[in-house]
Structures are given as structure tokens and as C-alpha cells.
Design a protein around this motif. Structure first.
Motif, PDB file in Angstrom:
ATOM      1  N   ASN A 111      -5.856  18.568  11.608  1.00 36.03           N
ATOM      2  CA  ASN A 111      -6.707  19.317  12.543  1.00 36.03           C
ATOM      3  C   ASN A 111      -5.954  20.330  13.388  1.00 36.03           C
ATOM      4  OD1 ASN A 111      -8.999  17.941  11.766  1.00 36.03           O
ATOM      5  ND2 ASN A 111      -8.834  16.409  13.361  1.00 36.03           N
ATOM      6  N   ASP A 112      -4.704  20.636  13.051  1.00 36.58           N
ATOM      7  CA  ASP A 112      -3.917  21.509  13.920  1.00 36.58           C
ATOM      8  C   ASP A 112      -3.100  22.487  13.081  1.00 36.58           C
ATOM      9  OD1 ASP A 112      -3.012  22.530  16.328  1.00 36.58           O
ATOM     10  OD2 ASP A 112      -2.080  20.682  17.006  1.00 36.58           O
ATOM     11  N   SER A 113      -2.165  23.143  13.717  1.00 36.03           N
ATOM     12  CA  SER A 113      -1.440  24.246  13.084  1.00 36.03           C
ATOM     13  C   SER A 113      -0.155  23.839  12.366  1.00 36.03           C
ATOM     14  CB  SER A 113      -1.102  25.287  14.147  1.00 36.03           C
ATOM     15  OG  SER A 113      -0.265  24.703  15.125  1.00 36.03           O
ATOM     16  N   GLU A 114       0.251  22.574  12.461  1.00 43.28           N
ATOM     17  CA  GLU A 114       1.505  22.150  11.833  1.00 43.28           C
ATOM     18  C   GLU A 114       1.238  21.233  10.643  1.00 43.28           C
ATOM     19  OE1 GLU A 114       4.866  21.365  14.436  1.00 43.28           O
ATOM     20  OE2 GLU A 114       3.607  21.968  16.130  1.00 43.28           O
ATOM     21  N   PHE A 135       0.090  -5.913   9.687  1.00 38.77           N
ATOM     22  CA  PHE A 135       0.753  -5.054   8.711  1.00 38.77           C
ATOM     23  C   PHE A 135       1.939  -4.373   9.364  1.00 38.77           C
ATOM     24  CE2 PHE A 135      -2.661  -2.526  10.605  1.00 38.77           C
ATOM     25  CZ  PHE A 135      -1.988  -1.389  11.028  1.00 38.77           C
ATOM     26  N   VAL A 136       2.875  -3.918   8.542  1.00 42.67           N
ATOM     27  CA  VAL A 136       4.014  -3.118   8.985  1.00 42.67           C
ATOM     28  C   VAL A 136       4.144  -1.960   8.012  1.00 42.67           C
ATOM     29  CG1 VAL A 136       5.277  -4.991  10.125  1.00 42.67           C
ATOM     30  CG2 VAL A 136       5.680  -4.531   7.700  1.00 42.67           C
ATOM     31  N   GLY A 137       4.665  -0.834   8.500  1.00 44.20           N
ATOM     32  CA  GLY A 137       4.752   0.304   7.601  1.00 44.20           C
ATOM     33  C   GLY A 137       5.708   1.383   8.058  1.00 44.20           C
ATOM     34  N   LEU A 138       5.881   2.350   7.169  1.00 41.58           N
ATOM     35  CA  LEU A 138       6.701   3.511   7.441  1.00 41.58           C
ATOM     36  C   LEU A 138       5.973   4.742   6.912  1.00 41.58           C
ATOM     37  CD1 LEU A 138       9.406   4.699   8.431  1.00 41.58           C
ATOM     38  CD2 LEU A 138      10.262   4.360   6.111  1.00 41.58           C
ATOM     39  N   MET A 139       5.890   5.759   7.750  1.00 33.80           N
ATOM     40  CA  MET A 139       5.270   7.028   7.395  1.00 33.80           C
ATOM     41  C   MET A 139       6.355   8.100   7.480  1.00 33.80           C
ATOM     42  SD  MET A 139       4.336  10.065   9.078  1.00 33.80           S
ATOM     43  CE  MET A 139       3.865   9.783  10.751  1.00 33.80           C
ATOM     44  N   ALA A 140       6.293   9.083   6.575  1.00 33.79           N
ATOM     45  CA  ALA A 140       7.223  10.210   6.623  1.00 33.79           C
ATOM     46  C   ALA A 140       6.462  11.486   6.263  1.00 33.79           C
ATOM     47  CB  ALA A 140       8.372   9.993   5.647  1.00 33.79           C
ATOM     48  N   THR A 141       6.862  12.594   6.892  1.00 32.19           N
ATOM     49  CA  THR A 141       6.245  13.890   6.594  1.00 32.19           C
ATOM     50  C   THR A 141       7.235  14.770   5.833  1.00 32.19           C
ATOM     51  OG1 THR A 141       6.986  15.098   8.551  1.00 32.19           O
ATOM     52  CG2 THR A 141       4.980  13.740   8.784  1.00 32.19           C
ATOM     53  N   ALA A 142       6.730  15.823   5.231  1.00 28.69           N
ATOM     54  CA  ALA A 142       7.573  16.772   4.511  1.00 28.69           C
ATOM     55  C   ALA A 142       8.506  17.534   5.456  1.00 28.69           C
ATOM     56  CB  ALA A 142       6.703  17.756   3.729  1.00 28.69           C
ATOM     57  N   SER A 184       0.841  -1.202   0.000  1.00 30.68           N
ATOM     58  CA  SER A 184       0.000   0.000   0.000  1.00 30.68           C
ATOM     59  C   SER A 184       0.871   1.245   0.000  1.00 30.68           C
ATOM     60  CB  SER A 184      -0.906   0.014   1.228  1.00 30.68           C
ATOM     61  OG  SER A 184      -1.778  -1.080   1.205  1.00 30.68           O
ATOM     62  N   VAL A 185       0.504   2.189  -0.857  1.00 34.34           N
ATOM     63  CA  VAL A 185       1.197   3.460  -0.974  1.00 34.34           C
ATOM     64  C   VAL A 185       0.171   4.557  -0.754  1.00 34.34           C
ATOM     65  CG1 VAL A 185       2.551   4.939  -2.490  1.00 34.34           C
ATOM     66  CG2 VAL A 185       2.776   2.454  -2.661  1.00 34.34           C
ATOM     67  N   GLY A 186       0.506   5.516   0.110  1.00 38.61           N
ATOM     68  CA  GLY A 186      -0.444   6.580   0.397  1.00 38.61           C
ATOM     69  C   GLY A 186       0.205   7.949   0.409  1.00 38.61           C
ATOM     70  N   ALA A 187      -0.592   8.962   0.103  1.00 39.68           N
ATOM     71  CA  ALA A 187      -0.145  10.351   0.167  1.00 39.68           C
ATOM     72  C   ALA A 187      -1.305  11.199   0.649  1.00 39.68           C
ATOM     73  CB  ALA A 187       0.325  10.828  -1.202  1.00 39.68           C
ATOM     74  N   GLY A 188      -0.975  12.192   1.489  1.00 39.67           N
ATOM     75  CA  GLY A 188      -2.041  13.030   1.994  1.00 39.67           C
ATOM     76  C   GLY A 188      -1.554  14.118   2.921  1.00 39.67           C
ATOM     77  N   ILE A 189      -2.391  14.421   3.904  1.00 43.31           N
ATOM     78  CA  ILE A 189      -2.166  15.552   4.800  1.00 43.31           C
ATOM     79  C   ILE A 189      -1.947  15.051   6.231  1.00 43.31           C
ATOM     80  CG2 ILE A 189      -3.126  17.698   5.691  1.00 43.31           C
ATOM     81  CD1 ILE A 189      -4.939  17.704   3.178  1.00 43.31           C
ATOM     82  N   TYR A 190      -0.854  15.514   6.835  1.00 45.54           N
ATOM     83  CA  TYR A 190      -0.488  15.193   8.218  1.00 45.54           C
ATOM     84  C   TYR A 190      -0.864  16.372   9.102  1.00 45.54           C
ATOM     85  CZ  TYR A 190       2.626  14.277  12.190  1.00 45.54           C
ATOM     86  OH  TYR A 190       3.147  14.054  13.439  1.00 45.54           O
ATOM     87  N   ASP A 191      -1.344  16.089  10.295  1.00 46.21           N
ATOM     88  CA  ASP A 191      -1.747  17.109  11.270  1.00 46.21           C
ATOM     89  C   ASP A 191      -2.865  17.984  10.704  1.00 46.21           C
ATOM     90  OD1 ASP A 191      -1.404  17.962  13.943  1.00 46.21           O
ATOM     91  OD2 ASP A 191      -0.349  19.757  13.263  1.00 46.21           O
ATOM     92  N   ASP A 242      11.897  17.972  11.918  1.00 45.20           N
ATOM     93  CA  ASP A 242      11.668  19.403  12.151  1.00 45.20           C
ATOM     94  C   ASP A 242      10.182  19.718  12.316  1.00 45.20           C
ATOM     95  OD1 ASP A 242      14.369  20.099  11.992  1.00 45.20           O
ATOM     96  OD2 ASP A 242      14.286  20.310   9.810  1.00 45.20           O
ATOM     97  N   GLY A 243       9.370  18.672  12.483  1.00 47.02           N
ATOM     98  CA  GLY A 243       7.930  18.840  12.566  1.00 47.02           C
ATOM     99  C   GLY A 243       7.380  18.734  13.967  1.00 47.02           C
ATOM    100  N   LYS A 244       6.147  18.333  14.060  1.00 41.52           N
ATOM    101  CA  LYS A 244       5.393  18.308  15.312  1.00 41.52           C
ATOM    102  C   LYS A 244       5.971  17.317  16.317  1.00 41.52           C
ATOM    103  CE  LYS A 244       0.704  18.329  17.031  1.00 41.52           C
ATOM    104  NZ  LYS A 244      -0.698  18.377  16.643  1.00 41.52           N
ATOM    105  N   ASP A 245       6.184  17.789  17.543  1.00 42.87           N
ATOM    106  CA  ASP A 245       6.651  16.951  18.651  1.00 42.87           C
ATOM    107  C   ASP A 245       5.434  16.309  19.295  1.00 42.87           C
ATOM    108  OD1 ASP A 245       7.803  15.765  20.852  1.00 42.87           O
ATOM    109  OD2 ASP A 245       8.650  17.619  21.669  1.00 42.87           O
TER     110      ASP A 245
END
Length: 170
Positions: free
Chosen positions: A40-43, A66-73, A31-38, A108-111
Motif C-alpha cells: 500500500n505504499d511507495s517502497e 508459530f515462529v517465523g522469519l520474513m525477508a524482503t528483496a 509454511s512457505v510464502g512469497a508475495g509483495i511487501y509494502d 536497504d528497505g523501509k524504515d
């Protein structure tokens, strides 16, 4: 947080009680996905995801691992493993509630407050004749109170899942 956990447990129990399992044994998927992280918030930033979903033959009771890896911009990463449960409404529409646990690095993103993070969510997919799926998924990630700081985050992604064996067939 306890009310969310109680709701999740009750929802999973209801899904299991329905005994609505796959009409035919489902294959393993990439499975390959792309979209929006966070979302509902400001980051808010972009998110990409790659996931291997084991076949129905590898089920743990009614759940498929399942196993996976997610990454943000922003350089955030999340490696995880978990289980999902397919609920077929007919031969085409599939609802998959799922739960995972993994390790998160914010880059460098959301803690999110802790390295250990839990993910719960649901995916609604359309199943094609070749068993590949195109779906929309929503997930919540939080540390479930492992740290005083627990902002959590939500993601919405478009996901394409292709049967793993089709990647290597002519």
C-alpha cells in the motif's frame, strides 16, 4: 491506533466465542510464502517467508503458536513469534486470524521506526486431503507507537503449508 487494537481484541473474542475449532487435531506445519511487501505504499518489493506452525496439541488455550522469519528483496528481515486461531468453514476452507511480535531490521528497505514490531493479519486457505494448505495471507506490521516514526506496512503473500511430518515420510 487504539481503535485498531480494540477492533482486533473484539474480533478475537468473537472468534473464540464461536467455538469453531478444528474438526480433527491439526498437525504442525512448515509454511512457505512469497508475495509483495509494502503493498500500500511507495517502497513495494518482494517478500519471502518461512514459518513453523505448532500442532494443535501445543495450543495455548484456543491459539496455536508459530515462529517465523520474513525477508524482503531490499534486505529487510523480521524474526517473529505469535499465535493464530483456525476457523473452519467446512472441511476445506480455513480462516486463520493471527498476531505476532518480533524484531525487524530494514536493510536497504523501509524504515519502520523501531526494532520491535507487531504483526496482525489473516490467512484464508484451502485445505487438501493430505491436510496441506494453499492460502492467501494479508498482514500489517507496525511498532504500535513505540517510536514517533510509525509508518507501518502491509504484505500480501501466497502461502503453502505442508504438514511437518510429511517432510520426512516416504
Amino acid at each position: 491506533m487504539r481503535q485498531y487494537l480494540s477492533f482486533a481484541i473484539a474480533a478475537i473474542a468473537a472468534f473464540i466465542a464461536m467455538e469453531n475449532v478444528a474438526r480433527a487435531e491439526e498437525p504442525a506445519f512448515l509454511s512457505v510464502g512469497a508475495g509483495i511487501y509494502d503493498v500500500n505504499d511507495s517502497e513495494t518489493t518482494a517478500e519471502g517467508r518461512l514459518e513453523y506452525r505448532f500442532s494443535e496439541a501445543n495450543k495455548l488455550w484456543h491459539f496455536s503458536p508459530f515462529v517465523g522469519l520474513m525477508a524482503t528483496a531490499e534486505g529487510g528481515t523480521y524474526g517473529y513469534g505469535g499465535v493464530g486461531f483456525d476457523i473452519f468453514f467446512d472441511d476445506r476452507w480455513v480462516l486463520t486470524p493471527n498476531f505476532a511480535v518480533g524484531l525487524y531490521g530494514n536493510g536497504d528497505g523501509k524504515d519502520l521506526g523501531h526494532a520491535v514490531e507487531f504483526r496482525s493479519g489473516v490467512e484464508l486457505s484451502y485445505r487438501f486431503d493430505d491436510r496441506s494448505r494453499l492460502g492467501l495471507t494479508f498482514h500489517h506490521i507496525s511498532n504500535a507507537g513505540l517510536d514517533e516514526q510509525n509508518p507501518g506496512t502491509e504484505s500480501v503473500l501466497l502461502v503453502y503449508s505442508i504438514p511437518f511430518d510429511k517432510l520426512f515420510s516416504d
